[in-house]
Design a protein around this motif. Structure first.
Motif, PDB file in Angstrom:
ATOM      1  N   SER A  67      17.385  -5.269  -5.830  1.00 35.39           N
ATOM      2  CA  SER A  67      16.034  -5.468  -5.318  1.00 35.39           C
ATOM      3  C   SER A  67      15.004  -5.122  -6.381  1.00 35.39           C
ATOM      4  O   SER A  67      15.188  -4.213  -7.167  1.00 35.39           O
ATOM      5  CB  SER A  67      15.820  -4.579  -4.085  1.00 35.39           C
ATOM      6  OG  SER A  67      14.461  -4.581  -3.719  1.00 35.39           O
ATOM      7  N   ASP A  68      13.900  -5.835  -6.375  1.00 34.41           N
ATOM      8  CA  ASP A  68      12.796  -5.533  -7.278  1.00 34.41           C
ATOM      9  C   ASP A  68      11.900  -4.439  -6.729  1.00 34.41           C
ATOM     10  O   ASP A  68      10.942  -4.040  -7.371  1.00 34.41           O
ATOM     11  CB  ASP A  68      11.938  -6.788  -7.515  1.00 34.41           C
ATOM     12  CG  ASP A  68      12.704  -7.841  -8.286  1.00 34.41           C
ATOM     13  OD1 ASP A  68      12.402  -9.025  -8.083  1.00 34.41           O
ATOM     14  OD2 ASP A  68      13.592  -7.483  -9.083  1.00 34.41           O
ATOM     15  N   ALA A  69      12.186  -3.946  -5.526  1.00 39.50           N
ATOM     16  CA  ALA A  69      11.314  -2.970  -4.882  1.00 39.50           C
ATOM     17  C   ALA A  69      11.475  -1.570  -5.460  1.00 39.50           C
ATOM     18  O   ALA A  69      10.727  -0.680  -5.115  1.00 39.50           O
ATOM     19  CB  ALA A  69      11.579  -2.948  -3.374  1.00 39.50           C
ATOM     20  N   LEU A 109      13.861   3.774   3.198  1.00 39.27           N
ATOM     21  CA  LEU A 109      13.072   3.852   4.419  1.00 39.27           C
ATOM     22  C   LEU A 109      13.776   4.774   5.398  1.00 39.27           C
ATOM     23  O   LEU A 109      14.980   4.654   5.617  1.00 39.27           O
ATOM     24  CB  LEU A 109      12.915   2.455   5.039  1.00 39.27           C
ATOM     25  CG  LEU A 109      12.273   2.382   6.424  1.00 39.27           C
ATOM     26  CD1 LEU A 109      10.800   2.807   6.373  1.00 39.27           C
ATOM     27  CD2 LEU A 109      12.402   0.973   6.994  1.00 39.27           C
ATOM     28  N   VAL A 110      13.002   5.693   5.976  1.00 36.57           N
ATOM     29  CA  VAL A 110      13.478   6.519   7.080  1.00 36.57           C
ATOM     30  C   VAL A 110      12.611   6.141   8.281  1.00 36.57           C
ATOM     31  O   VAL A 110      11.384   6.204   8.213  1.00 36.57           O
ATOM     32  CB  VAL A 110      13.361   8.028   6.768  1.00 36.57           C
ATOM     33  CG1 VAL A 110      13.805   8.859   7.970  1.00 36.57           C
ATOM     34  CG2 VAL A 110      14.180   8.386   5.529  1.00 36.57           C
ATOM     35  N   HIS A 111      13.256   5.715   9.353  1.00 40.34           N
ATOM     36  CA  HIS A 111      12.565   5.254  10.560  1.00 40.34           C
ATOM     37  C   HIS A 111      12.843   6.265  11.671  1.00 40.34           C
ATOM     38  O   HIS A 111      13.984   6.437  12.085  1.00 40.34           O
ATOM     39  CB  HIS A 111      13.080   3.858  10.927  1.00 40.34           C
ATOM     40  CG  HIS A 111      12.369   3.201  12.049  1.00 40.34           C
ATOM     41  ND1 HIS A 111      12.877   2.062  12.636  1.00 40.34           N
ATOM     42  CD2 HIS A 111      11.210   3.469  12.693  1.00 40.34           C
ATOM     43  CE1 HIS A 111      12.050   1.680  13.604  1.00 40.34           C
ATOM     44  NE2 HIS A 111      11.036   2.519  13.649  1.00 40.34           N
ATOM     45  N   LEU A 165      10.437  -3.908   1.505  1.00 41.47           N
ATOM     46  CA  LEU A 165      11.013  -2.861   0.658  1.00 41.47           C
ATOM     47  C   LEU A 165      12.353  -3.275   0.066  1.00 41.47           C
ATOM     48  O   LEU A 165      12.921  -2.556  -0.747  1.00 41.47           O
ATOM     49  CB  LEU A 165      11.174  -1.564   1.456  1.00 41.47           C
ATOM     50  CG  LEU A 165       9.885  -0.863   1.882  1.00 41.47           C
ATOM     51  CD1 LEU A 165      10.192   0.311   2.795  1.00 41.47           C
ATOM     52  CD2 LEU A 165       9.082  -0.421   0.678  1.00 41.47           C
ATOM     53  N   GLY A 166      12.885  -4.413   0.509  1.00 41.36           N
ATOM     54  CA  GLY A 166      14.157  -4.894  -0.021  1.00 41.36           C
ATOM     55  C   GLY A 166      15.355  -4.499   0.813  1.00 41.36           C
ATOM     56  O   GLY A 166      16.484  -4.500   0.325  1.00 41.36           O
ATOM     57  N   ILE A 167      15.121  -4.187   2.071  1.00 41.51           N
ATOM     58  CA  ILE A 167      16.211  -3.805   2.975  1.00 41.51           C
ATOM     59  C   ILE A 167      16.610  -5.042   3.771  1.00 41.51           C
ATOM     60  O   ILE A 167      15.774  -5.656   4.430  1.00 41.51           O
ATOM     61  CB  ILE A 167      15.759  -2.675   3.923  1.00 41.51           C
ATOM     62  CG1 ILE A 167      15.430  -1.426   3.099  1.00 41.51           C
ATOM     63  CG2 ILE A 167      16.802  -2.390   4.995  1.00 41.51           C
ATOM     64  CD1 ILE A 167      14.654  -0.368   3.834  1.00 41.51           C
ATOM     65  N   GLN A 179       0.828  -1.204   0.000  1.00 42.35           N
ATOM     66  CA  GLN A 179       0.000   0.000   0.000  1.00 42.35           C
ATOM     67  C   GLN A 179       0.867   1.261   0.000  1.00 42.35           C
ATOM     68  O   GLN A 179       0.575   2.225  -0.699  1.00 42.35           O
ATOM     69  CB  GLN A 179      -0.937   0.010   1.212  1.00 42.35           C
ATOM     70  CG  GLN A 179      -1.977  -1.067   1.187  1.00 42.35           C
ATOM     71  CD  GLN A 179      -2.937  -0.880   0.030  1.00 42.35           C
ATOM     72  OE1 GLN A 179      -3.467   0.199  -0.171  1.00 42.35           O
ATOM     73  NE2 GLN A 179      -3.152  -1.920  -0.731  1.00 42.35           N
ATOM     74  N   LEU A 180       1.920   1.236   0.799  1.00 39.67           N
ATOM     75  CA  LEU A 180       2.797   2.405   0.868  1.00 39.67           C
ATOM     76  C   LEU A 180       3.549   2.593  -0.442  1.00 39.67           C
ATOM     77  O   LEU A 180       3.721   3.726  -0.910  1.00 39.67           O
ATOM     78  CB  LEU A 180       3.760   2.271   2.040  1.00 39.67           C
ATOM     79  CG  LEU A 180       3.083   2.338   3.408  1.00 39.67           C
ATOM     80  CD1 LEU A 180       4.045   1.916   4.497  1.00 39.67           C
ATOM     81  CD2 LEU A 180       2.529   3.715   3.679  1.00 39.67           C
ATOM     82  N   LEU A 181       3.999   1.511  -1.056  1.00 44.56           N
ATOM     83  CA  LEU A 181       4.682   1.618  -2.345  1.00 44.56           C
ATOM     84  C   LEU A 181       3.747   2.179  -3.408  1.00 44.56           C
ATOM     85  O   LEU A 181       4.164   2.963  -4.259  1.00 44.56           O
ATOM     86  CB  LEU A 181       5.237   0.269  -2.782  1.00 44.56           C
ATOM     87  CG  LEU A 181       6.483  -0.189  -2.036  1.00 44.56           C
ATOM     88  CD1 LEU A 181       6.856  -1.598  -2.462  1.00 44.56           C
ATOM     89  CD2 LEU A 181       7.641   0.766  -2.259  1.00 44.56           C
TER      90      LEU A 181
END
Length: 173
Positions: free
Chosen positions: A84-86, A91-93, A61-63, A28-30
């Motif tokens: 990665s296919d993402a 990502l920022v956490h 996300l591929g991390i 959903q986020l992607l």
């Protein structure tokens, strides 16, 4: 956030189920990432599973590097592994727990949001209630301990104005 407002309320039996929910939310986020990034607000008391959910999100996300709570660092930036296919989304956490509500939390959020948008990244924010405002366009997940003491409950809301809500992919069986 009321249960009636949530597009999904689900029971999470253990950390693996919380991780799996993070993986499901990633799609959903992607879909929401349009070059400006996506925003996910994570609410819940200590130990409710916010970081476990971000770990699942990061994996989807591929991390591959370990994702830990940024409680002391305040913010962690994660890059997508090459191959990665993402896509190029990062990502920022962000964890606002150690900040006083108001100006300090608002300032750090503004800095990290600007960075995340510049990267086209997903920004996952723990303890958004420390902010003096509710950021616009955010997905929100509220995690809580189940009343029976077994596992957690997650209440998931899309950004306001997202109509009709796009259902999450089915939970893995």
């Amino acid at each position: 956030m009321e249960s009636a407002d949530a597009i999904e309320v689900c029971h999470l039996a253990d950390p693996a189920a919380t991780d799996a929910l993070g993986r499901r939310l990633a799609s959903q986020l992607l879909a929401a990432v349009d070059g400006d990034g996506a925003l996910l607000l994570l609410r819940g008391e200590l130990g409710a599973g916010k970081t476990s959910l971000v770990q699942g999100l990061a994996a989807a996300l591929g991390i591959s590097e370990p994702v830990t709570s940024p409680t002391f660092a305040l913010a962690q930036h994660y890059d997508i592994d090459s191959g990665s296919d993402a896509g190029t989304t990062a990502l920022v956490h962000l964890d606002l727990y150690r900040l006083e509500p108001g100006a300090a939390a608002d300032e750090l959020f503004a800095q990290e949001e600007e960075d995340a948008r510049g990267l086209g990244a997903v920004l996952a924010v723990e303890w958004p209630e420390r902010l003096s405002f509710r950021p616009e366009g955010a997905w929100e997940v509220a995690l809580s301990h189940a009343e029976d003491g077994e596992g957690r409950l997650a209440r998931i809301n899309p950004p306001p104005g997202l109509t009709p809500p796009r259902p999450l992919p089915p939970a893995p069986r």
